[in-house]
Design a protein around this motif. Structure first.
Motif, mmCIF file in Angstrom:
data_model
loop_
_atom_site.group_PDB
_atom_site.id
_atom_site.type_symbol
_atom_site.label_atom_id
_atom_site.label_comp_id
_atom_site.label_asym_id
_atom_site.label_seq_id
_atom_site.Cartn_x
_atom_site.Cartn_y
_atom_site.Cartn_z
ATOM 1 N N ARG A 26 0.842 -1.210 0.000
ATOM 2 C CA ARG A 26 0.000 0.000 0.000
ATOM 3 C C ARG A 26 0.871 1.252 0.000
ATOM 4 N NH1 ARG A 26 -5.106 -1.742 0.594
ATOM 5 N NH2 ARG A 26 -5.448 -3.543 1.916
ATOM 6 N N ALA A 29 2.331 1.657 -3.435
ATOM 7 C CA ALA A 29 1.311 2.180 -4.354
ATOM 8 C C ALA A 29 1.122 3.678 -4.152
ATOM 9 C CB ALA A 29 -0.012 1.437 -4.154
ATOM 10 N N LEU A 59 -1.191 -2.771 -6.067
ATOM 11 C CA LEU A 59 -2.601 -2.852 -5.682
ATOM 12 C C LEU A 59 -3.092 -4.302 -5.700
ATOM 13 C CD1 LEU A 59 -3.837 0.276 -7.642
ATOM 14 C CD2 LEU A 59 -3.649 0.055 -5.137
ATOM 15 N N THR A 62 -2.085 -6.201 -2.701
ATOM 16 C CA THR A 62 -2.881 -5.939 -1.493
ATOM 17 C C THR A 62 -4.232 -6.639 -1.561
ATOM 18 O OG1 THR A 62 -4.030 -3.960 -2.296
ATOM 19 C CG2 THR A 62 -1.856 -3.634 -1.252
ATOM 20 N N ASP A 64 -6.543 -5.770 -3.875
ATOM 21 C CA ASP A 64 -7.511 -4.834 -4.453
ATOM 22 C C ASP A 64 -7.512 -4.979 -5.980
ATOM 23 O OD1 ASP A 64 -9.167 -2.757 -5.215
ATOM 24 O OD2 ASP A 64 -8.221 -1.277 -3.901
ATOM 25 N N ALA A 67 -9.020 -1.887 -8.151
ATOM 26 C CA ALA A 67 -8.095 -0.764 -8.346
ATOM 27 C C ALA A 67 -6.936 -1.177 -9.243
ATOM 28 C CB ALA A 67 -7.582 -0.262 -7.001
ATOM 29 N N ALA A 68 -6.466 -2.408 -9.108
ATOM 30 C CA ALA A 68 -5.374 -2.893 -9.958
ATOM 31 C C ALA A 68 -5.807 -2.912 -11.418
ATOM 32 C CB ALA A 68 -4.932 -4.282 -9.512
#
Length: 172
Positions: A26, A29, A59, A62, A64, A67-68
């Motif tokens: 995070r 990112a 992302l 993590t 996500d 978002a990726a």
């Protein structure tokens, strides 16, 4: 960190990668986002595409995926803008998108496309394509795992060592 040139920030252990190496995805990112915003027009389209791709990797690591996938969309290059050196980039991005969407067929298609591309390449372009191909094969081989595991050495097929020429504005 935000004052580093692109090669120092993205292609060395002195930039965002130090955070990723510590498992702070995070944070990595967030730093990539700030770097892209601060770099503005000074970043070339290929540099911006690579940064968005690495943002997507952080992302995805993590968990996500949404978002990726959004960042991966920003990492694609229009075919008309691609140089021969980066001809396989969008195929690699599409393979990564396929993995995150859990679309095995499209991932296999991307691998096949990169195999065909690599067969016609030489030099640095071939090495980069082979590295990306090895990454996609690792994603295929660990298809049911989280991205951070599938991308890791646990799932990776042997990745060739790639030594790229220095980016603009750096010393050899």
């Amino acid at each position: 960190m935000l004052s580093l040139n692109f090669a120092e920030f993205d292609q060395s252990s002195g930039g965002w990668r130090i955070l990723a190496d510590w498992g702070c995805y995070r944070g990595a990112a967030a730093v990539i986002r700030r770097y892209v915003a601060a770099g503005g027009a000074a970043l070339t389209p290929p540099e911006r595409a690579i940064l968005y791709f690495h943002l997507a990797q952080m992302l995805a690591s993590t968990g996500d995926r949404t978002a990726a996938l959004s960042a991966l969309g920003l990492s694609q290059r229009a075919s008309a803008q691609q140089s021969k050196r980066f001809a396989s980039w969008d195929v690699y991005v599409q393979g990564t998108i396929a993995f995150l969407r859990q679309d095995r067929r499209s991932l296999i298609d991307a691998i096949t496309g990169l195999e065909k591309t690599a067969a016609g390449q030489a030099g640095t372009a071939k090495l980069v394509t082979e590295l990306n191909l090895a990454t996609l094969r690792g994603l295929r081989d660990c298809f049911v795992k989280d991205y951070s595991v599938a991308y890791s050495s646990e799932c990776a097929v042997a990745r060739p060592h790639v030594s790229l020429p220095p980016a603009r504005g750096t010393q050899p």
